[in-house]
Motif scaffolding. Structure first.
Motif, short mmCIF file in Angstrom:
data_model
loop_
_atom_site.label_atom_id
_atom_site.label_comp_id
_atom_site.label_asym_id
_atom_site.label_seq_id
_atom_site.Cartn_x
_atom_site.Cartn_y
_atom_site.Cartn_z
N ILE A 4 26.34 -12.03 126.74
CA ILE A 4 25.56 -10.71 126.72
C ILE A 4 26.21 -9.78 125.67
O ILE A 4 27.34 -9.94 125.19
CB ILE A 4 25.79 -10.14 128.12
CG1 ILE A 4 27.23 -10.24 128.75
CG2 ILE A 4 24.81 -10.52 129.21
CD1 ILE A 4 27.36 -9.46 129.98
N PRO A 5 25.29 -8.93 125.26
CA PRO A 5 25.73 -8.08 124.12
C PRO A 5 26.83 -7.22 124.85
O PRO A 5 27.04 -6.97 125.77
CB PRO A 5 24.49 -7.21 123.94
CG PRO A 5 23.77 -7.27 125.08
CD PRO A 5 23.87 -8.75 125.79
N GLY A 6 27.79 -6.81 123.98
CA GLY A 6 28.54 -5.62 124.00
C GLY A 6 29.99 -6.14 123.58
O GLY A 6 30.16 -6.98 122.76
N PRO A 7 31.11 -5.16 123.93
CA PRO A 7 32.45 -5.57 123.08
C PRO A 7 32.87 -6.82 123.50
O PRO A 7 32.93 -7.23 124.62
CB PRO A 7 33.10 -4.18 123.59
CG PRO A 7 32.50 -3.65 124.74
CD PRO A 7 31.02 -4.18 124.64
N GLU A 11 37.60 -6.58 119.27
CA GLU A 11 36.67 -5.74 118.38
C GLU A 11 37.29 -4.21 118.53
O GLU A 11 37.90 -4.03 119.34
CB GLU A 11 35.28 -5.98 118.79
CG GLU A 11 34.71 -7.14 118.29
CD GLU A 11 33.31 -7.33 118.84
OE1 GLU A 11 32.67 -8.62 118.34
OE2 GLU A 11 32.71 -6.53 119.42
N ASP A 12 36.39 -3.51 117.96
CA ASP A 12 36.92 -1.97 117.96
C ASP A 12 35.82 -1.36 118.97
O ASP A 12 34.69 -1.77 119.00
CB ASP A 12 36.74 -1.35 116.68
CG ASP A 12 37.27 0.03 116.52
OD1 ASP A 12 38.35 0.20 116.56
OD2 ASP A 12 36.34 1.02 116.57
N TRP A 13 36.18 -0.64 119.97
CA TRP A 13 35.24 0.41 120.58
C TRP A 13 35.49 1.41 120.97
O TRP A 13 36.67 1.87 121.21
CB TRP A 13 35.30 -0.61 122.06
CG TRP A 13 34.24 0.10 123.02
CD1 TRP A 13 32.96 -0.58 123.37
CD2 TRP A 13 34.27 1.06 124.24
NE1 TRP A 13 32.44 0.05 124.27
CE2 TRP A 13 33.12 1.25 124.77
CE3 TRP A 13 35.15 1.98 124.42
CZ2 TRP A 13 32.55 2.15 125.72
CZ3 TRP A 13 35.12 3.04 125.45
CH2 TRP A 13 33.62 2.93 125.95
N ASN A 14 34.63 2.50 120.27
CA ASN A 14 35.15 3.88 120.24
C ASN A 14 36.61 4.05 119.66
O ASN A 14 37.17 4.85 120.07
CB ASN A 14 34.94 4.62 121.43
CG ASN A 14 33.31 4.52 121.67
OD1 ASN A 14 32.48 4.87 120.94
ND2 ASN A 14 33.23 4.63 122.99
N HIS A 15 36.95 3.16 118.39
CA HIS A 15 38.07 3.38 117.68
C HIS A 15 39.42 2.89 118.93
O HIS A 15 40.73 3.27 118.58
CB HIS A 15 38.59 5.10 117.41
CG HIS A 15 37.37 5.60 116.57
ND1 HIS A 15 36.98 5.06 115.58
CD2 HIS A 15 36.46 6.52 117.10
CE1 HIS A 15 36.04 5.75 115.27
NE2 HIS A 15 35.64 6.54 116.01
N MET A 16 39.08 2.24 119.63
CA MET A 16 40.08 1.60 120.58
C MET A 16 39.92 0.10 120.53
O MET A 16 38.83 -0.33 120.54
CB MET A 16 40.24 2.27 122.08
CG MET A 16 40.26 3.71 122.11
SD MET A 16 39.98 4.47 123.68
CE MET A 16 38.22 4.64 123.70
N THR A 17 41.01 -0.52 120.67
CA THR A 17 40.74 -2.23 120.58
C THR A 17 40.49 -2.71 121.94
O THR A 17 41.14 -2.50 122.93
CB THR A 17 42.22 -2.93 120.01
OG1 THR A 17 42.64 -2.26 118.69
CG2 THR A 17 42.02 -4.25 119.97
N VAL A 18 39.58 -3.51 121.95
CA VAL A 18 38.97 -3.91 123.17
C VAL A 18 40.00 -5.18 123.71
O VAL A 18 40.35 -6.22 122.85
CB VAL A 18 37.53 -4.85 123.15
CG1 VAL A 18 37.31 -5.55 124.31
CG2 VAL A 18 36.75 -3.63 122.65
#
Ligand code: ATP
Ligand code: MG
Length: 224
Positions: A4-7, A11-18
């Motif tokens: 499914i789509p999404g982090p 990856e980067d999520w709002n400048h934080m690492t997933v």
């Protein structure tokens, strides 16, 4: 889990690492202290599809945030930490530190479960489907140890899914640490009989642990 789509991890999520994501939440490294992580509710379009009852739960949570997954996990943690010795709990369950308001929404802050060198610990799911590293009997033994701990302390943690369990080296084998205890307080059943009757709870935990061992053997047949 990853179709499914999404982090995605790394990856980067709002400048934080997933670090990882589940059906409902994304877990990122807390930049204030990288030994901690923050869990944010994912937008509806990035959550996995669920049945009618869980859709209703999600709808209620949008109207009343205290019903969301972060609050459920916090309640579960408070319940368990009130009755179990801290050291025993820490070995089996990630420590929850609290809920914070951030510019990206409310976040549940937890201690990160990592390997000894601080690197991300793999989930059981990753070890079955992305990067196998341990033989099935070793992982099954860790499931049995975790199951015994749940039974010993009468912990109604029914959501024994491979994404909720991280795997750490331990002696000659491995041990499991749960990073998502919300099922201790919230379930999918309309009438939660197994929460009211200990004998049903024990049966359910055994069933779930058995199912998980079967999944492990099916995913890693060569080594079982
Ligand atoms: N305390 C933690 N330390 C390290 N990694 C974590 C921690 N909590 C969560 N994670 C990572 O984030 C992933 C998803 O977390 P979590 O299970 O809490 O999300 P969820 O959306 O509630 O899951 P579910 O699909 O069970 O509803 C985990 O598989 C794990 O990789
Ligand atoms: Mg989860």
């Amino acid at each position: 889990m990853t179709t499914i789509p999404g982090p995605r991890p790394g990856e980067d999520w709002n400048h934080m690492t997933v670090i990882g994501r589940g059906a409902n939440r994304v877990c990122v490294v807390d930049r204030r202290d990288t030994r901690q992580c923050l869990k944010f509710m994912l937008p509806a379009s990035q959550r996995t599809r669920v049945g009618l009852r869980q859709r209703m739960q999600r709808w209620r949570a949008t109207r009343k945030p205290a019903r969301d997954e972060n609050h459920a996990e916090l309640r579960a943690w408070l319940q368990l930490s009130a009755r179990l010795p801290a050291e025993d709990l820490k070995d089996h369950l990630a420590t929850v530190l609290g809920i914070f308001r951030t510019i990206y929404g409310q976040a549940l802050c937890c201690e990160r479960v990592t390997l000894a060198d601080g690197a991300a610990a793999p989930s059981l799911y990753a070890l079955l489907f992305d990067q196998p590293q341990y033989p099935a009997p070793m992982l099954c033994a860790a499931v049995t140890e975790f199951e015994q701990w749940l039974l010993r302390h009468r912990i109604p943690l029914f959501d024994l899914n491979a994404g909720n369990l991280l795997v750490l080296p331990h002696g000659d084998g491995v041990r499991l640490v749960c990073v998502d205890a919300k099922s201790v307080v919230s379930g999918k059943e309309l009438v939660p009989l197994s929460r009211w009757f200990n004998v049903l709870a024990r049966r359910k935990i055994r069933r779930r642990a058995q199912r998980l061992r079967e999944r492990i053997r099916a995913a890693l047949p060569a080594s079982s």
